[in-house]
Design an enzyme around this catalytic site. Structure first.
Site: not given
Length: 593
Positions: A422, A429
């Site tokens: 992606h 994160h």
């Protein structure tokens, strides 16, 4: 008023709050359109087929089909061949339609946004690409190097300071400052993040190392089980430094092999190098570090936000409380633990919209491929111009060091498969880090400090502890032990001043070493540092840029605050107030009707 009516009114109030949030205009940096004629050279194309000579997507029509499927938000296009993947046994694109769903709590996935990423050719992009390259070169240095200014770090920081002469100011780029105390960045300030406390003490947050019983053993109590902070050791080898390997990964080849990725003979160790941190963020459960931090704080009986003192449940968290009713489901451990994990899913949906639908930014590994083939791309797509060559020239000192190490300008990667499937911006994160850490800062007293403390009871009993505590006066009574009938059994007084304490891994990472020589570490600073460690750990792996961390963190914070604002409406009897120090050093207050 009936209970059903009260419940209905709260739901309506929360919906009204959500409805009247300003939905922003989502803006990208224009590189997708600007470089579309050059086979979409500045867009995320991983998983499509790429040209062997240039590394660009081989057929622009494939990219357009990919983009169209994202905009339509129908997963079937990724299943029926509408989007043609490269002809290899490949990896799947990860949740390209998640940004179009809605939620019943917190800001809508499209009600938050991120500013345009640094554009191609900008000094800011050159600087953050240099950072990623240099973190790759430092991947096997002990993290103590990031404090003491040893040779390897000092040389690379000097190279970054040369880039400062372009547009970098004393306090950082205008919108995304690093923590810097002057005109130049020092090894202590480099690669650390941008929030209060991140440059204090060791590079690694204490929450990545310590336990919550005997803190020095690095084991966290998880109910009847334990979580060991040690991680597996990856082999000191970098990947994707050969063109054919790089190309296969861009085509989506599934090349991960744990048998060669990890050193099978090495025992697990505490995180001591950037490679270890990259290993952690390679396979973590995404909100794992913040769940661990919450367990550590609960196990230490760390003080809650001072405004919680009169709330249901707060008494059970304070050692020696005389309260006869304590929290569990309300403002107790399960409440906090649930929120820390629950907010993650909302962050992921919002960041997926930014990744796929808005910015669709290429990964650092791919930009390095453009730099490696800069002349070829310019000769084909920018006749008479040096577009990519001019950008490469800005990074000449760093690229020279990379070529000396691996022979070309490709970015040495910590993982065989490189980045996830992606786009780069925002970072999943970092968004989850911003959201989860904001929950922790809302519930716990961020002014607490990590102390090496000794108590003596009036009966002469001595107790030592290492924990986050509210700063105490010398010889002050700090807490009481109370019998079931409410009478005071023991009073504990501070025998001598608290000592500051921090832990670092030893030379081989087998044990933690205690250090009482530095300054006090604050709970706010260590939580900010934790968010930076996890986010920039992805940069250490080569899969993200600094701006991915910076903007995603703040979007995650906005999501968590919005969720807490709606939940505050539900506490209809408690005087609910939260004060949350933000990643920019401001304070947001929630509640206080």
């Amino acid at each position: 008023m009936s209970r059903s009516r009260i419940s209905y009114d709260v739901r309506v109030a929360a919906a009204d709050l959500a409805r009247h949030r300003t939905h922003p205009v989502h803006k990208a940096n224009g590189d997708e359109q600007r470089y579309a004629p050059a086979n979409h050279a500045l867009s995320f194309t991983k998983g499509l087929e790429h040209d062997k000579g240039t590394g660009l997507v081989a057929d622009p029509a494939h990219y357009l089909a990919f983009r169209r499927a994202i905009d339509e938000g129908l997963i079937t296009a990724f299943q029926d061949g509408t989007v043609p993947p490269a002809g290899v046994k490949g990896r799947q694109w990860e949740a390209p339609t998640a940004g179009v769903v809605t939620d019943l709590q917190g800001p809508d996935a499209q009600a938050v946004t991120m500013a345009p990423a640094p554009a191609m050719g900008s000094d800011e992009l050159a600087y953050e690409m240099a950072e990623v390259y240099e973190l790759a070169l430092l991947r096997d240095e002990h993290l103590d190097t990031f404090e003491g200014g040893l040779t390897a770090t000092s040389k690379l920081v000097a190279s970054l300071n040369n880039l400062n002469k372009m547009q970098y100011t004393a306090d950082g780029f205008p919108r995304r400052p690093r923590k810097s105390g002057g005109k130049h960045i020092t090894p202590q300030q480099a690669f650390r993040g941008s929030s209060p406390g991140v440059v204090d003490g060791p590079y690694l947050s204490q929450f990545m190392l310590i336990g919550n019983g005997n803190v020095e053993d690095g084991r966290i109590g998880y109910g009847p089980q334990q979580i060991d902070q040690r991680v597996p050791v990856a082999a000191e080898k970098d990947w994707m430094t050969a063109w054919d390997d790089w190309l296969a990964v861009q085509n989506g080849a599934n090349v991960r092999d744990n048998d060669t990725l990890f050193d099978a003979k090495a025992p697990r160790r505490f995180i001591k190098t950037p490679r270890d941190l990259a290993t952690y963020v390679h396979d973590d459960a995404l909100y794992q570090a913040y769940l661990n931090a919450c367990l550590i704080l609960l196990g230490m009986r760390a003080p809650l936000d001072p405004a919680f003192k009169q709330l249901s449940g707060a008494g059970s968290q304070s050692s020696g409380s005389a309260w006869q009713a304590g929290g569990f489901a309300l403002f107790g451990g399960p409440h906090i633990l649930t929120l820390v994990t629950e907010v993650a899913t909302r962050g992921l949906k919002a960041v997926r919209f930014q990744k796929f639908n808005n910015h669709i930014r290429l990964r650092p590994e791919t930009l390095a491929g453009r730099i490696e083939k800069a002349k070829t791309i310019d000769d084909i797509h920018f006749v008479g111009q040096e577009v990519f060559q001019a950008f490469a020239q800005k990074l000449q000192h760093t690229i020279k060091a990379v070529k000396k190490a691996s022979g070309n300008a490709l970015l040495p990667m910590a993982f065989q498969e490189g980045s996830p499937m992606h786009p780069a911006y925002g970072a999943g994160h970092a968004t989850v880090a911003g959201a989860c850490v904001t929950i922790l800062k809302a519930f716990f007293d961020t002014g607490a400090i990590l102390v090496d403390r000794k108590y003596e009871t009036l009966s002469g009993k001595v107790i030592e502890e290492i924990a986050f505590r509210t700063p105490a006066r010398k010889n002050a009574v700090v807490f009481e032990e109370v019998t079931p009938d409410g009478t005071v059994q023991e009073r504990f007084s501070l025998k001598r001043d608290d000592k500051p304490v921090a832990f670092r891994p030893d030379a081989d990472g087998a044990n933690l070493v205690k250090d009482n020589k530095g300054g006090f570490l604050t709970l706010e600073g260590e939580l900010n540092k934790l968010a930076a460690n996890i986010s920039i750990g992805r940069n250490m792996a080569g899969v993200h840029y600094f701006s991915d961390y910076y903007d995603s963190l703040r979007m995650g914070e906005e999501i968590a605050i919005g969720m807490l604002e709606e939940q505050a409406l539900c506490y209809i009897t408690d005087p609910f107030v939260m004060s949350i120090p933000t990643f920019d050093g401001d304070v947001v207050r929630i509640g206080g009707r």
